[in-house]
Scaffold this active site. Structure first.
Site, PDB file in Angstrom:
ATOM      1  N   ARG A 102      -4.599   0.498  -0.856  1.00  0.00           N
ATOM      2  CA  ARG A 102      -4.349  -0.895  -0.494  1.00  0.00           C
ATOM      3  C   ARG A 102      -5.531  -1.498   0.271  1.00  0.00           C
ATOM      4  O   ARG A 102      -5.814  -2.678   0.168  1.00  0.00           O
ATOM      5  CB  ARG A 102      -3.067  -0.966   0.345  1.00  0.00           C
ATOM      6  CG  ARG A 102      -2.637  -2.352   0.754  1.00  0.00           C
ATOM      7  CD  ARG A 102      -1.331  -2.328   1.532  1.00  0.00           C
ATOM      8  NE  ARG A 102      -0.199  -1.980   0.702  1.00  0.00           N
ATOM      9  CZ  ARG A 102       0.489  -0.852   0.783  1.00  0.00           C
ATOM     10  NH1 ARG A 102       0.147   0.073   1.669  1.00  0.00           N
ATOM     11  NH2 ARG A 102       1.510  -0.608  -0.006  1.00  0.00           N
ATOM     12  N   TYR A 103      -6.193  -0.686   1.066  1.00  0.00           N
ATOM     13  CA  TYR A 103      -7.325  -1.141   1.878  1.00  0.00           C
ATOM     14  C   TYR A 103      -8.603  -0.469   1.375  1.00  0.00           C
ATOM     15  O   TYR A 103      -8.558   0.678   0.904  1.00  0.00           O
ATOM     16  CB  TYR A 103      -7.105  -0.779   3.348  1.00  0.00           C
ATOM     17  CG  TYR A 103      -5.833  -1.341   3.948  1.00  0.00           C
ATOM     18  CD1 TYR A 103      -5.764  -2.672   4.354  1.00  0.00           C
ATOM     19  CD2 TYR A 103      -4.708  -0.542   4.112  1.00  0.00           C
ATOM     20  CE1 TYR A 103      -4.603  -3.186   4.910  1.00  0.00           C
ATOM     21  CE2 TYR A 103      -3.554  -1.048   4.673  1.00  0.00           C
ATOM     22  CZ  TYR A 103      -3.505  -2.372   5.066  1.00  0.00           C
ATOM     23  OH  TYR A 103      -2.352  -2.878   5.623  1.00  0.00           O
ATOM     24  N   ARG A 106      -9.652   3.314   2.898  1.00  0.00           N
ATOM     25  CA  ARG A 106      -8.689   4.388   3.101  1.00  0.00           C
ATOM     26  C   ARG A 106      -7.623   4.381   2.019  1.00  0.00           C
ATOM     27  O   ARG A 106      -7.344   3.333   1.423  1.00  0.00           O
ATOM     28  CB  ARG A 106      -8.036   4.299   4.481  1.00  0.00           C
ATOM     29  CG  ARG A 106      -7.370   2.972   4.783  1.00  0.00           C
ATOM     30  CD  ARG A 106      -7.311   2.762   6.302  1.00  0.00           C
ATOM     31  NE  ARG A 106      -6.657   1.534   6.696  1.00  0.00           N
ATOM     32  CZ  ARG A 106      -7.266   0.348   6.753  1.00  0.00           C
ATOM     33  NH1 ARG A 106      -8.539   0.236   6.388  1.00  0.00           N
ATOM     34  NH2 ARG A 106      -6.618  -0.709   7.163  1.00  0.00           N
ATOM     35  N   CYS A 115      11.673  14.849   3.547  1.00  0.00           N
ATOM     36  CA  CYS A 115      11.444  14.761   4.988  1.00  0.00           C
ATOM     37  C   CYS A 115      12.328  15.765   5.704  1.00  0.00           C
ATOM     38  O   CYS A 115      13.339  16.238   5.165  1.00  0.00           O
ATOM     39  CB  CYS A 115      11.783  13.363   5.503  1.00  0.00           C
ATOM     40  SG  CYS A 115      10.805  12.031   4.780  1.00  0.00           S
ATOM     41  N   CYS A 119      15.568   8.742   8.004  1.00  0.00           N
ATOM     42  CA  CYS A 119      15.852   7.569   8.832  1.00  0.00           C
ATOM     43  C   CYS A 119      16.614   6.551   7.986  1.00  0.00           C
ATOM     44  O   CYS A 119      16.250   6.296   6.836  1.00  0.00           O
ATOM     45  CB  CYS A 119      14.553   6.953   9.335  1.00  0.00           C
ATOM     46  SG  CYS A 119      13.498   8.117  10.245  1.00  0.00           S
ATOM     47  N   CYS A 122      14.403   3.563   6.624  1.00  0.00           N
ATOM     48  CA  CYS A 122      13.137   3.915   5.980  1.00  0.00           C
ATOM     49  C   CYS A 122      12.754   2.935   4.875  1.00  0.00           C
ATOM     50  O   CYS A 122      13.566   2.603   4.010  1.00  0.00           O
ATOM     51  CB  CYS A 122      13.245   5.323   5.398  1.00  0.00           C
ATOM     52  SG  CYS A 122      11.762   5.852   4.517  1.00  0.00           S
ATOM     53  N   ARG A 124      10.765   3.599   2.502  1.00  0.00           N
ATOM     54  CA  ARG A 124      10.640   4.324   1.231  1.00  0.00           C
ATOM     55  C   ARG A 124      11.946   5.026   0.876  1.00  0.00           C
ATOM     56  O   ARG A 124      11.957   6.010   0.141  1.00  0.00           O
ATOM     57  CB  ARG A 124       9.505   5.354   1.310  1.00  0.00           C
ATOM     58  CG  ARG A 124       8.112   4.734   1.363  1.00  0.00           C
ATOM     59  CD  ARG A 124       7.023   5.731   1.011  1.00  0.00           C
ATOM     60  NE  ARG A 124       5.719   5.096   1.027  1.00  0.00           N
ATOM     61  CZ  ARG A 124       4.775   5.334   1.942  1.00  0.00           C
ATOM     62  NH1 ARG A 124       4.985   6.207   2.881  1.00  0.00           N
ATOM     63  NH2 ARG A 124       3.623   4.692   1.890  1.00  0.00           N
ATOM     64  N   ASP A 285      10.699  -3.301   7.714  1.00  0.00           N
ATOM     65  CA  ASP A 285      10.421  -3.778   6.364  1.00  0.00           C
ATOM     66  C   ASP A 285      11.720  -4.153   5.653  1.00  0.00           C
ATOM     67  O   ASP A 285      12.817  -3.766   6.062  1.00  0.00           O
ATOM     68  CB  ASP A 285       9.682  -2.694   5.577  1.00  0.00           C
ATOM     69  CG  ASP A 285       8.312  -2.411   6.153  1.00  0.00           C
ATOM     70  OD1 ASP A 285       7.559  -3.368   6.388  1.00  0.00           O
ATOM     71  OD2 ASP A 285       7.992  -1.227   6.386  1.00  0.00           O
ATOM     72  N   ASP A 322       4.227  -5.772   7.910  1.00  0.00           N
ATOM     73  CA  ASP A 322       3.665  -5.393   6.610  1.00  0.00           C
ATOM     74  C   ASP A 322       4.129  -6.450   5.612  1.00  0.00           C
ATOM     75  O   ASP A 322       5.322  -6.563   5.323  1.00  0.00           O
ATOM     76  CB  ASP A 322       4.166  -4.007   6.200  1.00  0.00           C
ATOM     77  CG  ASP A 322       3.065  -3.158   5.593  1.00  0.00           C
ATOM     78  OD1 ASP A 322       2.254  -3.729   4.837  1.00  0.00           O
ATOM     79  OD2 ASP A 322       3.025  -1.960   5.868  1.00  0.00           O
ATOM     80  N   LYS A 329      -0.946  -5.092   6.425  1.00  0.00           N
ATOM     81  CA  LYS A 329      -0.388  -5.362   7.747  1.00  0.00           C
ATOM     82  C   LYS A 329      -1.167  -6.477   8.443  1.00  0.00           C
ATOM     83  O   LYS A 329      -2.386  -6.580   8.304  1.00  0.00           O
ATOM     84  CB  LYS A 329      -0.454  -4.111   8.625  1.00  0.00           C
ATOM     85  CG  LYS A 329       0.339  -2.934   8.128  1.00  0.00           C
ATOM     86  CD  LYS A 329       0.180  -1.755   9.085  1.00  0.00           C
ATOM     87  CE  LYS A 329       0.845  -0.517   8.524  1.00  0.00           C
ATOM     88  NZ  LYS A 329       0.120   0.004   7.327  1.00  0.00           N
TER      89      LYS A 329
END
Length: 365
Positions: A102-103, A106, A115, A119, A122, A124, A285, A322, A329
């Site tokens: 995206r950037y 990186r 995981c 959460c 989350c 995702r 999000d 985001d 972000k």
């Protein structure tokens, strides 16, 4: 005279607390009523609450901030028109499986799809869990590494997922060695809940696997409430810090968890005490079924304004949003400057206003 056979002693492993993954296990641990109606939630979104987190939950508090983050809620099946299965546009920026670019400098490398704990907020949540692709195949990893090697602008690789620290130390060490072989990669960052959720996994072997002499390693620890930083988590974080690994944190601003200034202050101070620099406070999000966690951005700005000046700069993260669709972000904290004809009007942390004049004065050349 024969004696009766002695009963086999229970296995030590059988007595160890285990991660709760089923609704009946949550109910048996006192985290859900026996007559819950959450089968549809558990069928759609993965459930896992580790022993460390289970021990932190106050069963007598119906609004317990730790339970709220991890115990399923019927409201997770309520979606709004704004919510999206891919709320920050990972798919739109994924040139090859496992990579999100995206950037410019990186990439994300999504090593695993599982995981230690799931959460309920989350972003995702539609992509992770036992029903998801559990990890990148060897072929996919080769393709991802080839992509990184072919793009010399990539300076940092961010390991995410899922949670990369659920992978074995052997696999993580091998990946670090491969990344170290790509000359333009200098920084490797791991985003993880493991030090908080499953601190026993942060062994000396795991810590060693995260380091390589040619790379700088950062670990971004996800914590949302100071109670998560109990003695086991603090010990795990100390093992990382003592090894020279740089530590930052990521937190999410959540209604009913940390949406009070004092609660955030306690969290951020606790992180700094653990040698973790608070990095980002995320506005939640627009993931499906998470509306009950979200609050207005104006409330987040109000909280950040309340913290500035009353909290050491070491303990202040950047409040970020985001942008939906994968546009990245942006900081959305409070503004302290207003333009005037003479320059600026500046608001201090107590609410007072002051002139900051930038017009030329004195002798002119």
């Amino acid at each position: 005279m024969s004696s009766a056979p002695r009963p086999t002693p229970p296995s030590p492993m059988a007595a160890m607390p285990r991660t709760l993954r089923r609704l009946d296990e949550l109910a048996g641990a006192g985290l859900l009523p026996a007559d819950h109606d959450l089968d549809a939630v558990a069928a759609r979104y993965a459930v896992a609450v580790t022993p460390t987190l289970t021990a932190l939950i106050d069963r007598h508090d119906p609004a317990d901030p730790v339970a709220r983050q991890f115990v399923p809620d019927a409201r997770e099946l309520e979606t709004t028109p704004q919510e999206d299965a891919d709320p920050i546009g990972d798919d739109a920026h994924s040139p090859v499986p496992g990579i999100v670019h995206r950037y410019p400098d990186r990439v994300l490398l999504k090593l695993v799809g599982v995981c230690a704990v799931y959460c309920r907020f989350c972003f995702r949540r539609e992509m992770v869990g036992p029903g998801a692709e559990t990890s990148l195949s060897d072929e996919a990893i080769e393709t991802a590494l080839a992509y990184i090697a072919a793009h010399p602008q990539i300076w940092e690789v961010v390991l995410t997922g899922g949670d990369p620290l659920v992978a074995s130390p052997r696999r993580l060490g091998e990946l670090m060695t491969r990344l170290a072989g790509i000359a333009h990669v200098k920084i490797v960052r791991f985003h993880t809940r493991v030090p908080v959720a499953a601190p026993e996994r942060v062994t000396a072997t795991l810590v060693a696997a995260l380091r390589h002499p040619r790379l700088t390693t950062y670990v971004a620890v996800h914590a949302n409430h100071a109670r998560e930083l109990g003695p086991p988590a603090r010990a795990a974080i100390a093992r990382l810090a003592d090894a020279g690994i740089a530590l930052v944190s990521q937190s999410v601003l959540l209604r009913g968890v940390n949406d009070e200034a004092q609660t955030l202050a306690e969290l951020f101070r606790a992180l700094v005490e653990c040698r973790v620099k608070p990095y980002y406070l995320h506005h939640p999000d627009l993931a499906p079924g998470t509306a009950h966690f979200r609050l207005p951005i104006a409330r987040g700005q109000e909280l950040m304004r309340a913290l500035r000046g009353r909290l050491s700069g070491l303990a202040l993260p950047t409040y970020v949003l985001d942008i939906p669709g994968g546009y990245g972000k942006v900081p959305v904290g409070p503004d302290y400057l207003d333009a005037t004809p003479e320059g600026w009007r500046v608001t201090d942390y107590c609410g007072g206003t002051h002139a900051y004049e930038t017009a030329a004065s004195g002798p002119q050349p």
